[in-house]
Structures are given as C-alpha cells and as structure tokens.
Design a protein around this motif. Sequence first.
Motif, PDB file in Angstrom:
ATOM      1  N   MET A   1      -0.118   8.562  14.217  1.00 33.16           N
ATOM      2  CA  MET A   1      -0.847   8.920  13.001  1.00 33.16           C
ATOM      3  C   MET A   1      -0.836  10.435  12.787  1.00 33.16           C
ATOM      4  SD  MET A   1      -3.877   6.113  12.995  1.00 33.16           S
ATOM      5  CE  MET A   1      -4.906   7.020  11.891  1.00 33.16           C
TER       6      MET A   1
ATOM      7  N   CYS B   1       0.833  -1.205   0.000  1.00 31.61           N
ATOM      8  CA  CYS B   1       0.000   0.000   0.000  1.00 31.61           C
ATOM      9  C   CYS B   1       0.862   1.247   0.000  1.00 31.61           C
ATOM     10  CB  CYS B   1      -0.918   0.002   1.210  1.00 31.61           C
ATOM     11  SG  CYS B   1      -2.074  -1.327   1.087  1.00 31.61           S
TER      12      CYS B   1
ATOM     13  N   LYS C   1      -4.126  -1.484  13.794  1.00 30.27           N
ATOM     14  CA  LYS C   1      -2.972  -2.045  13.079  1.00 30.27           C
ATOM     15  C   LYS C   1      -3.106  -1.769  11.576  1.00 30.27           C
ATOM     16  CE  LYS C   1      -0.247  -6.159  12.107  1.00 30.27           C
ATOM     17  NZ  LYS C   1       0.106  -7.551  12.421  1.00 30.27           N
ATOM     18  N   ALA C   2      -4.336  -1.885  11.072  1.00 29.41           N
ATOM     19  CA  ALA C   2      -4.572  -1.613   9.646  1.00 29.41           C
ATOM     20  C   ALA C   2      -4.271  -0.156   9.304  1.00 29.41           C
ATOM     21  CB  ALA C   2      -6.015  -1.952   9.272  1.00 29.41           C
ATOM     22  N   GLN C   3      -4.438   0.728  10.297  1.00 26.46           N
ATOM     23  CA  GLN C   3      -4.152   2.147  10.058  1.00 26.46           C
ATOM     24  C   GLN C   3      -2.664   2.459  10.187  1.00 26.46           C
ATOM     25  OE1 GLN C   3      -7.461   3.463  12.890  1.00 26.46           O
ATOM     26  NE2 GLN C   3      -7.474   5.116  11.378  1.00 26.46           N
ATOM     27  N   LEU C   4      -2.009   1.841  11.162  1.00 25.08           N
ATOM     28  CA  LEU C   4      -0.588   2.127  11.392  1.00 25.08           C
ATOM     29  C   LEU C   4       0.320   1.338  10.456  1.00 25.08           C
ATOM     30  CD1 LEU C   4      -0.275   2.283  15.281  1.00 25.08           C
ATOM     31  CD2 LEU C   4       0.084   4.148  13.690  1.00 25.08           C
ATOM     32  N   TYR C   5      -0.097   0.122  10.155  1.00 23.84           N
ATOM     33  CA  TYR C   5       0.658  -0.745   9.236  1.00 23.84           C
ATOM     34  C   TYR C   5      -0.266  -1.170   8.099  1.00 23.84           C
ATOM     35  CZ  TYR C   5       4.186  -1.383  12.972  1.00 23.84           C
ATOM     36  OH  TYR C   5       5.148  -1.197  13.925  1.00 23.84           O
ATOM     37  N   PRO C   6      -0.619  -0.240   7.200  1.00 17.33           N
ATOM     38  CA  PRO C   6      -1.576  -0.593   6.136  1.00 17.33           C
ATOM     39  C   PRO C   6      -0.892  -1.406   5.041  1.00 17.33           C
ATOM     40  CG  PRO C   6      -0.964   1.719   5.965  1.00 17.33           C
ATOM     41  CD  PRO C   6      -0.191   1.167   7.115  1.00 17.33           C
TER      42      PRO C   6
ATOM     43  N   TYR D   1       8.606   1.128  15.506  1.00 18.52           N
ATOM     44  CA  TYR D   1       7.711   0.934  14.365  1.00 18.52           C
ATOM     45  C   TYR D   1       8.265  -0.108  13.397  1.00 18.52           C
ATOM     46  CZ  TYR D   1       4.769   1.719  10.307  1.00 18.52           C
ATOM     47  OH  TYR D   1       3.903   1.525   9.262  1.00 18.52           O
TER      48      TYR D   1
ATOM     49  N   GLU E   1       1.809   2.435   3.392  1.00 13.24           N
ATOM     50  CA  GLU E   1       2.806   1.683   4.151  1.00 13.24           C
ATOM     51  C   GLU E   1       4.221   2.058   3.721  1.00 13.24           C
ATOM     52  OE1 GLU E   1       2.422   0.020   6.818  1.00 13.24           O
ATOM     53  OE2 GLU E   1       4.520  -0.602   6.984  1.00 13.24           O
TER      54      GLU E   1
ATOM     55  N   MET F   1       1.151   0.550  19.097  1.00 10.71           N
ATOM     56  CA  MET F   1      -0.311   0.622  18.940  1.00 10.71           C
ATOM     57  C   MET F   1      -0.985   1.529  19.970  1.00 10.71           C
ATOM     58  SD  MET F   1      -0.806  -1.275  16.305  1.00 10.71           S
ATOM     59  CE  MET F   1      -0.053  -2.662  15.465  1.00 10.71           C
TER      60      MET F   1
ATOM     61  N   PHE G   1       1.459  -7.808  17.399  1.00 14.44           N
ATOM     62  CA  PHE G   1       0.732  -6.650  17.896  1.00 14.44           C
ATOM     63  C   PHE G   1       1.610  -5.991  18.942  1.00 14.44           C
ATOM     64  CE2 PHE G   1      -2.394  -4.069  20.039  1.00 14.44           C
ATOM     65  CZ  PHE G   1      -3.133  -3.598  18.970  1.00 14.44           C
TER      66      PHE G   1
ATOM     67  N   GLN H   1      -0.879  -8.608   7.984  1.00 19.09           N
ATOM     68  CA  GLN H   1      -1.913  -7.677   8.432  1.00 19.09           C
ATOM     69  C   GLN H   1      -2.660  -8.202   9.662  1.00 19.09           C
ATOM     70  OE1 GLN H   1      -2.605  -4.444   6.359  1.00 19.09           O
ATOM     71  NE2 GLN H   1      -2.746  -4.264   8.562  1.00 19.09           N
TER      72      GLN H   1
ATOM     73  N   ASN I   1       4.908   5.342   5.192  1.00 13.22           N
ATOM     74  CA  ASN I   1       5.235   5.244   6.621  1.00 13.22           C
ATOM     75  C   ASN I   1       6.659   4.749   6.839  1.00 13.22           C
ATOM     76  OD1 ASN I   1       2.604   5.998   6.995  1.00 13.22           O
ATOM     77  ND2 ASN I   1       1.949   4.144   8.056  1.00 13.22           N
TER      78      ASN I   1
END
Lengths: 253, 295
Positions: A245, A132, B112-117, A160, A135, A238, A233, A227, A138
């Motif tokens: 963000m 993506c 997680k989908a937002q931070l690691y898309p 991260y 990603e 998180m 996790f 994903q 990021n």
Amino acid sequence: MAEKITIGELHLSGCTGCLVTLADNYEGLFKLLDDYADLVYALTLVDVRHVPEMDVCLVEGSCCLDDKLSVEELKEAREKSKVLVAYGGCAAYGNITRFCRGGQWNQPGQEAFVPISEVVDVDLYIPSCPPCPQEVRNVAVMAYLLLKGNEEQKNLATAYLTPLMQLAQRGNEACGCDLMYDVINQGLCMGCGTCAGTCPVRAVTMEYGKPNVNRDQCIKCGACYAQCPRSWFNFDVMNNYEGIMDAIKGAMQ
Amino acid sequence: MDVLGNYKSAISARSTDKDILKKAQDGGIITTLFAYALEEGIIDGAIVAGPGNEPWKPEPMVVTTKAELLAAAGTRYTISPNISLIKEATRSYGLDRVGIVGTPCQIQATRKAQLYPIGMRDVDDKIALALGIFCMENLSYQALEAMVEDHCNQKMESVVKMDIGKGKFTVYTERGAVSQMPLKLIHKYVQPGCSVCLDYVANLADISSGSVGSPDGWSTVFVRSTKGNAVWDGAIAAGCFETKPIDQVKPGLDLVTKLATEKITKNQKNVDARKTIGLKADGTPKGLRNPYESP
C-alpha cells in the motif's frame, strides 16, 4: 523513469461507467498518464479511430454477437494487445446485459450479448459494476511494474495479478449464488460481511451471520465473490499489505 | 511470519477508564483505543458489534461517541458481519477515517478490501485503525443459544456476561448464577468456515488484543503496524492504559504461542484434507476448493 507502457480502452456494450471509473482517479489519472502509461485508445478520451498495438487493453462492456463491428474489434484488440483485461462486470460476466432479450432502443434487433471470453481469450478480470477506481489504478501500476520493473517489482506484480488471472480462468458466469455455491456450500464462509458490504445494488444482506442474496436484485457483476476473503486469500501479497500500500501510494505521489 | 504474526511490541495492559472496565470483556483495550482515537480525531467513527434486536445477538454499527462505544463493549460469542459496513461508513455516514474491530478473518477481509478494492470504492485509504481480536473459532447465533440454554440451562435474556477461558464456556446471570460447560463440547457448534482459518491473533491488524496470556482483568496486546504503533504510543502517553511487560505476567506469551500453534496446525490439516476428500472414477483424489490457492 523507464519508458511508459501503453494502455487502451475498448468500449463494447457497456454504459461507460467503467471508463468514468478510470477517470474517477482524478489527479491520480494524470499521475498514471504522466509517469506510467500512455493512453493510446479510448472512447471520448483519446482521438484515435482504429485499435492500435498496445501493452494492456481494458475491454469495457459485453460483446454483442449481433453487431459485427464489436466482434471484429474485440478480435483485433486481442491480436494487438499483450494483456487483455475484462474490465468490469459486463466484459467479465455479462452483468446486466445478461438480462437483455432484444426489443430495446436504439437497437431492438440486438439481443445476444456475451462476456468477452466467449469470443477471445482473456488474461485478467476486474469484476464489479462499476469496478473501483483504486482497483484499476492498482492493476495499471502492477502492469507497469510487470512490463518495465526490476526483478523484485516483476515478482510483486506477478503475485498481485495472479488471482485476477485465475479469476479469468475460472469462468464467465457470476451471480450472488456464487456465495452459496463456492463459499457456503464449500464450508468456507465465516460471516465477515464483505459480500454484503461490497454489493453495488445491495442485493446481499446478512441473516444470522450469513449472506442472503435477493436474486431479483442481483445484476451478476461478480463483485461479491471476487471481494470475499474466502474466494482467494494470497498470503504472499496480504502479509505485505503495509509495504504494498505504501509502494502504490508512493507511486501515485 | 510465525504463528503470532509480525509485531513491534507485545504488552499486557488494562484500561485506566473505570466506566470502560465495568463493561469490558477483559482489559477494555479495544473500547479504550477507539475512545482515544475518536477523542484525538484519529478516527471519525468506528464499526463495532453493537447490540442487536435479540439478546446477545450483535449488530454491526457505526459509532461516533463514547456512549455508543460503551453500549457495544464486551464480547458476544457469535457472528457480527462488521465488514458489511466498511463501504457504507465512508458513504452514508460520511466518514473519512474509519476504525474497525474484527476477528482475524475480518481483518484479513479488510486488508483484501484495501489491496484489491474490487467492489470497495474509496475504502482503501480510509481505514484509519483496524483492531483485531484473538479468535479460536466462532459460532452461529443458534449455536450460542444451544450452549447457553441447553448446556448451561440459562435463558439468553438473563445472562449478563459470557466468557471463554481455562477450558470452559461460562455464563453469569443477572441473579448471580454461574453456569459452565466444558469447551470441548462446543466443537460440534463451531461454524465450518472457521476450520480453515490460519490466523489466531489477527496478524494483519494494526493492533491485536485478547485475554489469553494475561491475568484476569488484563489483556495481551500486540502492536503491529507503523500506524498501530503511533496510536498505541499516543494512548500510553495520554494515560489510557496501565501496562506490564508481557514477560513478567503469567501465563504470558507461551500460552498464546501454544494456542496459536494448535489452531494453525489443526486447521492446516483441515485445509490439506480438503484436497483429497473424494475420489474420481480413475481412483485419483477429488478435492474441495482451497481459498489460499485460487478462487
């Protein structure tokens, strides 16, 4: 503004979808190039013929062992980059090229395609087909913070990037079966549906709350497992989702 | 972060919408918030657990109207893989502002989908409202069936409401029968994936809600994120909820804290036990994968 980092994209046996994905950041790509990274090597985007020295090398595509130049350039890229990234399913896991058995145009004599970690050490994976835009953005921002940031920024970037580095250590075979082997068989699946929502070819459906993989459809890109919230996790990242963000959003303004 | 997660405020609340209260599990918080957010254009649609093709089997669906929301109201104590629609909602459904409701693990998946898309293209900035529901554990559909039909002796299709509270699983039928089973008997039916979960009150949601801590017909609400705070304030200003200070209701936050602590303590033990489940030939422990350490 600290000096920028240098990023390159080495294009091996891939379809250019990963490169397009980088460009799919649209004005975000300009922001990245203006403030954070110089693109020093990339097929079609940069007029540079030979692999230069760079901070981060994104490698797209698997490596064809029957093509001497691919093997040589991959090794050269490893020597000349601080961080080597398997960018996309093919570089990380072989992806669709796992199914090649030769006889295809325009190189019918080529059939041995391997994930790049068969040939060189890889620092970090960005799975999925295609990955993506958000990603790779990021990762680019985090790589900048890691190499040019202050102590706090370095720590955030390390936290991260760690799971993506662990992913590179985990191996180079991916398949929807990972959901069975490494999540369900491990007693970790709770039926959230992430894998089904993620799969780029819709090979995963949810049956009575658990994933079912159509293995004929699966292209082995690694997206579903990466994903899945039960592959990793990391609470240190998180729990700070709002701040991170906002920081990324701020960096891209 | 303590067992209740970060929050800006905790409230006991109930919807002021009679239609919603008729169909809601407790205080109608989630349904009302989505109805308000749809009305205000805060979201274009919401991913909810809608009615499926078997009685009490939920099906994730994207809803865009209050009528569709009402059809999905209430709790079904089984898995609804809502995250399976998170990318689809932004594509086939064309939503730019997505609302999603989920259990704590589903909200974790969302973040997680937002931070690691990784395989979640264009999703990260389209999650406009993530609502979490308290959750001790979840059950497969077949497990729910066993509880309703074997333990409570009622047909799935004749049940009009199911409830968990005060140590019992209760089903109410269309003819007015009430059947119960002790909660401790459901242990063997819980899906294994829940035994490593370290989140009881959806710590990462914008707003979380559940019945525990509030009187019957009311819900306990945690307003957590900046975004959640703005939505909650707007909903209150619009008269969507009756509220009471959480420290003035019984049993209050003490019970939420107690249950959250119990869940997390028990499950942390399960996570730790995985490290030494087996034995290598040289006598050192052989473990299972820990999702909180590495993939």
